[in-house]
Write a protein that holds these residues in place. Structure first.
Motif, PDB file in Angstrom:
ATOM      1  N   ASN A 182       0.850  -1.173   0.000  1.00  9.58           N
ATOM      2  CA  ASN A 182       0.000   0.000   0.000  1.00  9.58           C
ATOM      3  C   ASN A 182       0.886   1.224   0.000  1.00  9.58           C
ATOM      4  N   PRO A 183       1.034   1.860  -1.114  1.00  9.84           N
ATOM      5  CA  PRO A 183       2.018   2.945  -1.209  1.00  9.84           C
ATOM      6  C   PRO A 183       1.624   4.199  -0.460  1.00  9.84           C
ATOM      7  N   GLN A 184       0.441   4.214   0.089  1.00 13.22           N
ATOM      8  CA  GLN A 184       0.008   5.422   0.772  1.00 13.22           C
ATOM      9  C   GLN A 184       0.317   5.391   2.252  1.00 13.22           C
ATOM     10  N   VAL A 185       0.713   4.261   2.739  1.00 16.55           N
ATOM     11  CA  VAL A 185       0.700   4.101   4.181  1.00 16.55           C
ATOM     12  C   VAL A 185       2.075   4.301   4.794  1.00 16.55           C
ATOM     13  N   ASP A 186       2.947   3.407   4.557  1.00 19.16           N
ATOM     14  CA  ASP A 186       4.206   3.428   5.278  1.00 19.16           C
ATOM     15  C   ASP A 186       5.418   3.752   4.426  1.00 19.16           C
ATOM     16  N   SER A 187       5.336   3.495   3.213  1.00 24.18           N
ATOM     17  CA  SER A 187       6.474   3.779   2.348  1.00 24.18           C
ATOM     18  C   SER A 187       5.987   3.719   0.916  1.00 24.18           C
ATOM     19  N   GLY A 188       6.906   3.867   0.026  1.00 23.64           N
ATOM     20  CA  GLY A 188       6.522   3.832  -1.373  1.00 23.64           C
ATOM     21  C   GLY A 188       6.387   5.236  -1.949  1.00 23.64           C
ATOM     22  N   PRO A 189       6.041   5.326  -3.201  1.00 24.95           N
ATOM     23  CA  PRO A 189       6.028   6.639  -3.862  1.00 24.95           C
ATOM     24  C   PRO A 189       5.099   7.640  -3.211  1.00 24.95           C
ATOM     25  N   GLY A 190       3.981   7.164  -2.671  1.00 27.68           N
ATOM     26  CA  GLY A 190       3.071   8.099  -2.025  1.00 27.68           C
ATOM     27  C   GLY A 190       3.715   8.790  -0.844  1.00 27.68           C
ATOM     28  N   VAL A 191       4.392   8.003  -0.024  1.00 27.70           N
ATOM     29  CA  VAL A 191       5.026   8.588   1.149  1.00 27.70           C
ATOM     30  C   VAL A 191       6.282   9.363   0.753  1.00 27.70           C
ATOM     31  N   MET A 192       6.952   8.915  -0.273  1.00 27.97           N
ATOM     32  CA  MET A 192       8.094   9.700  -0.762  1.00 27.97           C
ATOM     33  C   MET A 192       7.630  11.106  -1.132  1.00 27.97           C
ATOM     34  N   PHE A 193       6.534  11.146  -1.863  1.00 26.60           N
ATOM     35  CA  PHE A 193       5.979  12.449  -2.221  1.00 26.60           C
ATOM     36  C   PHE A 193       5.591  13.226  -0.975  1.00 26.60           C
ATOM     37  N   GLN A 194       4.943  12.545  -0.055  1.00 22.27           N
ATOM     38  CA  GLN A 194       4.454  13.235   1.139  1.00 22.27           C
ATOM     39  C   GLN A 194       5.590  13.854   1.942  1.00 22.27           C
ATOM     40  N   VAL A 195       6.625  13.086   2.150  1.00 24.63           N
ATOM     41  CA  VAL A 195       7.730  13.578   2.964  1.00 24.63           C
ATOM     42  C   VAL A 195       8.457  14.722   2.243  1.00 24.63           C
ATOM     43  N   ALA A 196       8.679  14.548   0.951  1.00 26.24           N
ATOM     44  CA  ALA A 196       9.341  15.621   0.205  1.00 26.24           C
ATOM     45  C   ALA A 196       8.483  16.878   0.192  1.00 26.24           C
ATOM     46  N   CYS A 197       7.218  16.699   0.020  1.00 29.01           N
ATOM     47  CA  CYS A 197       6.294  17.825  -0.023  1.00 29.01           C
ATOM     48  C   CYS A 197       6.277  18.555   1.321  1.00 29.01           C
ATOM     49  N   ASN A 198       6.226  17.768   2.391  1.00 31.97           N
ATOM     50  CA  ASN A 198       6.243  18.387   3.721  1.00 31.97           C
ATOM     51  C   ASN A 198       7.502  19.207   3.924  1.00 31.97           C
ATOM     52  N   HIS A 199       8.596  18.625   3.542  1.00 38.23           N
ATOM     53  CA  HIS A 199       9.859  19.300   3.806  1.00 38.23           C
ATOM     54  C   HIS A 199      10.021  20.539   2.927  1.00 38.23           C
ATOM     55  N   LEU A 200       9.646  20.404   1.677  1.00 41.17           N
ATOM     56  CA  LEU A 200       9.752  21.558   0.792  1.00 41.17           C
ATOM     57  C   LEU A 200       8.805  22.665   1.236  1.00 41.17           C
ATOM     58  N   GLY A 201       7.658  22.249   1.721  1.00 43.41           N
ATOM     59  CA  GLY A 201       6.680  23.238   2.164  1.00 43.41           C
ATOM     60  C   GLY A 201       7.202  24.124   3.273  1.00 43.41           C
ATOM     61  N   TYR A 202       8.008  23.566   4.120  1.00 39.15           N
ATOM     62  CA  TYR A 202       8.560  24.384   5.196  1.00 39.15           C
ATOM     63  C   TYR A 202       9.438  25.492   4.641  1.00 39.15           C
ATOM     64  N   ARG A 203      10.225  25.145   3.669  1.00 37.55           N
ATOM     65  CA  ARG A 203      11.145  26.136   3.136  1.00 37.55           C
ATOM     66  C   ARG A 203      10.445  27.107   2.199  1.00 37.55           C
ATOM     67  N   LEU A 204       9.480  26.626   1.461  1.00 35.99           N
ATOM     68  CA  LEU A 204       8.798  27.525   0.534  1.00 35.99           C
ATOM     69  C   LEU A 204       7.694  28.305   1.214  1.00 35.99           C
ATOM     70  N   ASN A 205       7.225  27.795   2.314  1.00 32.77           N
ATOM     71  CA  ASN A 205       6.227  28.513   3.074  1.00 32.77           C
ATOM     72  C   ASN A 205       4.972  28.752   2.253  1.00 32.77           C
ATOM     73  N   GLY A 206       4.638  27.841   1.425  1.00 33.91           N
ATOM     74  CA  GLY A 206       3.461  28.036   0.597  1.00 33.91           C
ATOM     75  C   GLY A 206       2.267  27.285   1.131  1.00 33.91           C
ATOM     76  N   THR A 207       1.147  27.899   1.110  1.00 28.00           N
ATOM     77  CA  THR A 207      -0.039  27.251   1.664  1.00 28.00           C
ATOM     78  C   THR A 207      -0.431  26.032   0.844  1.00 28.00           C
ATOM     79  N   GLN A 208      -0.186  26.100  -0.440  1.00 29.75           N
ATOM     80  CA  GLN A 208      -0.555  24.952  -1.257  1.00 29.75           C
ATOM     81  C   GLN A 208       0.237  23.714  -0.864  1.00 29.75           C
ATOM     82  N   MET A 209       1.419  23.933  -0.381  1.00 30.70           N
ATOM     83  CA  MET A 209       2.267  22.792  -0.068  1.00 30.70           C
ATOM     84  C   MET A 209       1.800  22.055   1.179  1.00 30.70           C
ATOM     85  N   ASN A 210       0.798  22.594   1.825  1.00 29.62           N
ATOM     86  CA  ASN A 210       0.259  21.857   2.962  1.00 29.62           C
ATOM     87  C   ASN A 210      -0.588  20.674   2.510  1.00 29.62           C
ATOM     88  N   ASN A 211      -0.907  20.654   1.252  1.00 29.82           N
ATOM     89  CA  ASN A 211      -1.687  19.543   0.737  1.00 29.82           C
ATOM     90  C   ASN A 211      -0.742  18.475   0.199  1.00 29.82           C
TER      91      ASN A 211
END
Lengths: 235, 929
Positions: B71-100
């Protein structure tokens, strides 16, 4: 020609010269300083990229039980931070010529931050998220330091931890395939029994640089600068 | 011209403010230019920041990995890769869209090729002064016969523009910036090596080797020993402390149940016929049963030579006893048969010590350390299996290889062997696949289990007559047909299984009744998945080539009424004290042993041995499984074809059990310094027992087993000589993972030149000159920089330079000398500090080390090493670079059992560390753009 002007209008010319040249000089210095600030900023980012993006950084050590563990304060410098700081210094030394004219060498620092991670929740969306607590690992201790760059780095670490709270920072590290009748069923690996392993903390580098830019032959304070950030190290 | 000059001068005289005006023009020009330059510089700086932020986010994603979860959405896999990268980038970009950063949304974008894309069109970044577009792309890659492309995740921050209007109006073509990067992972292929050393079976801290086989003989110079004391000291107890019950605090809601109640499932086959065995006398032929006849060839361990039935053929294991010299004055090879063993000639004792006695095998096969060593290797295999990564497996030892068969994971959990040819399973009970380590067929081959295709896959086409039999005329395929081969596979078929599957238990131990009633006999379940299958005593000896056990069961009765002992396998905490075992839910079972374990008294010297294996905690003495041991795998099943070539069977099972292969073929060595390469490898195995080509007839010299370099060499050959199988070898992430517990003790030249009797490695061995000569011959090298150790290091360094990643997993005991060698290896696997082309007497690399060695200080290369790099020599010594991380491409994992550490604690530490480290090593995303 100008000699004649000054002979005929000495006072006016001096005033005009003063009015024009000094602001112009000031302007040039200010422009130069602003340029230098951005140039230094670029150099700092470049240096950070160059230093932190190296593949051989090991953000973990092992504890007495041979398990992954955060670096202790006592050895983090020896095995991690000293080489990073040395490399950072070396990288900054090769900045542009503008940088060499900059008034103050940036005071940069890098520390390790370990965010605590929820590893007990049975909810997949929560498991692996930052809990909001963190540990800063640096020698000397930045948390009690009055050095501006240390305070800056602590603030950045706090902000980062606050932002990441509740957000997933660690995924499942591994899974051990075990007996079906000895395990709660985490996840769903095609229905197969597994024991997922999570790391209870996530390492990040927190870095900050601060300094002052002066003008007019380094006599007049012009501006201070603060650059900071976090960096997810590849582990 | 003069007029123009005059006009100009006049205007200057008349318009004094012109200077200011001129200066203002310059001022404005400079100001504009300056700000443009500053703006450009600012853009460059922000672009640099974006790049570091992108890299950081991709690092965060790389740490996630491509997924161990379906299940790529749960613990690992491309879904979580995206999620973690998105979270981290969002902190630096400070963009509201990146909260999604919902992983499910990302996964939902997958197209038919699995490509996932998510874009954010207006992300305010960097203090909201810049607005960017952000895009994530995941590509699962392609693996076909003609195309190999790894998976990748790309992050593109683009078209960043300043939101400040005046700046954007400076040009009709606004300045745009951005940052982008990709991480990718090549499809891994793994070569897994288990380097087997005898120390895996050790049981005492102060003894680095297996307990010696308790061959005691009154005239053999062992007069100071008492048989019982020696047996107790070296042999027993062998307890089972849930070695294979993983137990991680916090991950379980309750105490684990017993996953493995026995290494080999057994069933009682006789209760009243076998006469009482006492301490000094074994009654063999008197019983005349096939059961006893099946293990007659070696006398029991006793003070007195025992008359034995010498009419049966030799046991293959005894080939290892092959004596150097003779006992009768002749110079020919002599098998260590019963008569030989029983002789009182002490000159033969050393060769006897190489015998694989049951005690020896018991330790080697069932030592908790060995179990966990192999279970850890298996775990890695399961990981690879789960990922679907192709892997090869090699086990190497110059001695015995006690194997824990690899069972495909699907079969461990839910076997589907339901064809008529295969007895039914135990239904859905997970135990049905967990209790017995037997090898199962490939998941895709269940329908053809027993078919030539399956056997062919496992063994090669044994019906094809490709192997000649020097004893029996005709093709080998006529002997080892598919049915027989399947039966060999089907049972536990390692040396352990074969040799440990007979047991005789006293009535006292069995029932608690102190009497001399008839003992109980146990034998292996012929089919581990079918406990209803009748198991009867053989009605006749399996002649002519019966496969007997080597010894009779060790010490049946206690001595003096205080030491009832046997192989007791203990599980942890699942049975209330004072009660008998929980009773294993055999279906329709009868006569399964059910030991009330409080009847078992351990002699004091056993319990107090240092350390005793997992001594039973107070109050849990009764928690001994109703288990059995050892019962036998008898090749002589009445419904199977006889196997005239037992050694071939053993070789076969050793060769292919669980997919584990030896690292090479036995090398026929007509004389001490030559290798006969003309004999086909297969022939070297599958020949008659008296053939000079058969393994291990040339293991006359007691061998040292630790030869991981040989396995590495085979892996090197495998990865560098198979372009025909790989469309583009560079597109693969080649990973060699070697598990070892001891430092290397044999060099390749030692093997080639006959200094050590070795198995060789495919390709066929060649003349010694063709091998890389890592070894510094004739140079005194201070410990621990021994030649085998340095050769091993050189091999690893060379493999890394050939783009082969090497993961070295040390699973070892605390032991001073081997640990020093281990640390030397770990230290030396940094970036080399010098390099040269090798020649005879030289090494290719200069290595880091933590201390001076003898006369060789930290600034002085060791014998054979090249000079240090000039750039290195000026800044540090060899002793400083050990603080650097391992060389890129080298992964080192080390778990050491501490002194006095229980195996339960050891296994709790073992799995997490190794699985995490290997998981990262095998699934490593690297920056590709």
């Amino acid at each position: 020609m100008f000699n004649k002007i000054f002979q005929n209008n000495k006072g006016t010319s001096i005033i005009e010269f003063t009015i024009v040249v000094f602001p112009l000089l000031f302007l040039i210095n200010a422009l130069w300083a602003m340029h230098s600030l951005h140039d230094m900023k670029r150099n700092v980012y470049g240096a950070m990229y160059n230093v932190l993006n190296r593949t051989n950084i090991q953000p973990f050590t092992y504890d007495s039980d041979d398990q992954f563990a955060p670096w202790p304060v006592g050895t983090v410098n020896q095995f991690v931070l000293t080489s990073i700081r040395d490399n950072l210094t070396a990288a900054l030394q090769v900045g542009s010529s503008l940088y060499n004219l900059a008034p103050t060498v940036p005071n940069c620092r890098v520390i390790l931050q370990y965010l605590d991670v929820d590893v007990t929740s049975s909810t997949p969306s929560i498991r692996g998220t930052a809990t909001g607590t963190y540990t800063l690992v640096s020698n000397p201790d930045v948390t009690t330091s009055s050095v501006p760059v240390d305070q800056l780095i602590v603030t950045e670490a706090q902000n980062f931890a606050a932002y990441m709270t509740g957000k997933k920072v660690n995924a499942e590290e591994s899974r051990v395939l075990l007996d079906a009748d000895t395990l709660p069923q985490f996840g769903n690996l095609d229905g197969l029994p597994v024991n997922p392993i999570y790391l209870p903390y996530a390492p990040f580098f927190v870095w900050a640089c601060e300094g002052d830019a002066n003008i007019m032959f380094n006599l007049v304070p012009f501006s201070s600068f603060e650059f900071f950030g976090t960096y997810a190290v590849k582990r | 011209m003069a007029s123009l000059k005059k006009t100009f001068i006049n205007r200057i005289k008349d318009q004094h403010g012109w200077v200011i005006a001129l200066m203002l023009v310059c001022f404005l020009f400079l100001l504009t230019y300056g700000f443009l330059v500053i703006e450009a510089e600012k853009n460059l700086a922000d672009r640099a920041r974006l790049n570091i932020d992108v890299t950081s986010a991709l690092n965060a994603a790389a740490n996630v990995g491509s997924g161990t979860n379906s299940n790529p959405q749960v613990d690992s896999g491309p879904g979580v890769m995206f999620q973690v990268a998105c979270n981290h980038l969002g902190y630096r970009l400070n963009g509201t869209q990146m909260n999604n950063c919902n992983p499910a949304d990302f996964v939902a974008t997958a197209n038919s090729n699995g490509v996932m894309t998510q874009a954010f069109s207006t992300v305010d970044s960097i203090d909201t002064s810049i607005r960017c577009k952000v895009k994530f792309d995941y590509n699962p890659g392609v693996i076909t016969q003609t195309t190999i492309r790894g998976q990748s995740l790309c992050l593109d921050v683009s078209e960043c523009q300043r939101t400040l209007l005046p700046i954007s109006l400076l040009s009709t073509i606004p300045y745009k910036m951005g940052g982008s990067g990709c991480i990718g992972m090549k499809p891994p292929v793994a070569f897994v090596i288990a380097s087997i050393s005898p120390s895996l079976g050790r049981i005492y801290n102060n003894n680095n080797q297996l307990p010696p086989p308790p061959f005691l003989h009154t005239s053999a110079g062992n007069g100071g020993f008492s048989f019982d004391a020696e047996l107790q000291r070296t042999s027993l107890p062998l307890m089972w402390d849930s070695h294979l019950t993983p137990f991680y605090s916090g991950h379980f809601s309750s105490e684990p149940r017993i996953p493995y109640f026995t290494p080999f499932a057994t069933k009682e086959v006789k209760t009243s016929v076998v006469p009482v065995q006492n301490q000094d006398t074994v009654v063999g032929g008197a019983v005349g049963t096939a059961f006893i006849q099946s293990m007659p060839n070696v006398p029991r361990q006793t003070y007195s030579p025992l008359a034995v039935d010498t009419g049966l053929s030799l046991d293959p294991i005894q080939y290892m006893n092959w004596a150097v010299g003779t006992i009768d004055g002749s110079n020919g090879p002599l098998w260590g048969d019963a008569g030989w063993v029983a002789l009182s000639n002490s000159a033969n004792l050393k060769s006897r010590a190489a015998a694989a006695t049951q005690t020896h095998l018991a330790n080697l096969c069932f030592s908790p350390f060995r179990m966990w060593f192999h279970r850890t290797v298996q775990q890695f295999l399961y990981m690879l299996d789960s990922y679907g990564y192709p892997f090869a497996l090699s086990a190497y030892s110059n001695g015995e290889i006690p194997l824990m068969p690899y069972v495909p994971y699907q079969h461990r959990y839910s076997p589907t062997w339901t064809s008529a040819a295969v007895p039914p399973t135990w239904g859905d009970s997970p135990r049905s696949t967990l209790v017995l380590p037997v090898m199962g067929p490939n998941a895709l081959q269940t329908a053809t289990l027993g078919s030539p295709a399956y056997i062919s896959d496992q063994f090669g086409n044994t019906n094809n007559g490709i192997i000649n039999n020097t004893l029996t005329a005709g093709a080998f395929g006529n002997v080892l047909n598919d049915t027989t081969a399947l039966s060999m596979l089907y049972q536990g078929m390692s040396l352990c299984a074969r040799e440990m599957l007979h047991e005789v238990q006293t009535n006292t131990l069995y029932t608690g009744v102190t009497s001399n009633a008839a003992p109980h006999l146990f034998t292996a379940l012929p089919n581990a998945y079918n406990v209803n299958m009748p198991v009867a005593l053989p009605t006749s000896p399996c002649t002519p080539e019966v496969q007997p056990t080597i010894e009779q069961t060790i010490e049946i009765n206690g001595t003096g009424g205080t030491a009832n002992r046997g192989f007791v396998f203990r599980s942890g905490g699942s049975v209330p004290p004072g009660e008998c075992g929980p009773g294993i839910d055999y279906v329709g079972g009868s006569n399964y042993r059910n030991i009330c374990t409080d009847l078992i008294n351990f002699p004091t010297e056993m319990v107090n041995a240092t350390p005793v294996w997992a001594p039973p905690p107070t109050g849990e003495v009764a928690n001994i499984d109703p288990v059995n041991i050892t019962s036998p795998y008898r090749a002589c099943l009445t419904n199977q074809a006889e196997i005239p070539l037992p050694n071939a069977a053993v070789a076969l099972s050793t060769l292919r059990i669980g997919g584990i292969m030896k690292s090479g073929w036995p090398a026929p060595k007509p004389s001490a310094n030559t290798v006969n390469t003309t004999v086909a490898p297969q022939t070297r195995y599958f020949t008659g027992i008296d053939s000079p080509n058969v393994y291990p007839s040339f293991e006359a010299v007691p061998s040292i087993s630790e030869f991981p370099t040989g396995s590495l060499y085979k892996a090197f050959n495998t990865f560098t000589n198979q372009p025909q199988y790989i469309p583009d070898p560079t597109a693969l992430r080649k990973m060699v993972t070697i598990f070892m517990d001891q430092p290397p003790k044999i060099t390749i030249p030692d093997c080639i030149n006959g200094v050590q009797q070795c198995m060789f490695f495919p390709l066929n061995p060649v003349a010694s000159g063709a091998f890389p000569d890592f070894t510094v011959s004739g140079l005194a090298v201070p410990f621990p920089a021994t030649n085998p150790v340095r050769e091993f290091i050189e091999m690893v360094q060379r493999m890394v330079e050939a783009d082969i990643n090497v993961a070295i997993v040390f699973i070892d005991h605390y032991s001073a000398s081997p640990n020093i060698s281990r640390d030397f290896i770990i230290d030396a696997l940094r970036d080399p500090i010098g390099k040269q082309l090798t020649s005879t007497g030289s090494l290719q690399y200069a290595l880091c080390r933590r201390t001076a060695l003898g006369a060789y200080g930290c600034g002085t290369p060791l014998p054979g090493e090249p000079v240090y790099y000039p750039s290195f020599a000026g800044e540090a010594t060899a002793c400083n670079c050990v603080n650097n991380p391992p060389r890129r491409g080298v992964y080192i994992v080390s778990v050491t059992q501490k002194s006095e550490e229980t195996y339960s604690n050891f296994q709790n530490r073992l799995f997490p560390k190794i699985t995490i480290a290997l998981n990262r090593a095998i699934n490593q995303f690297v920056s590709i753009k």
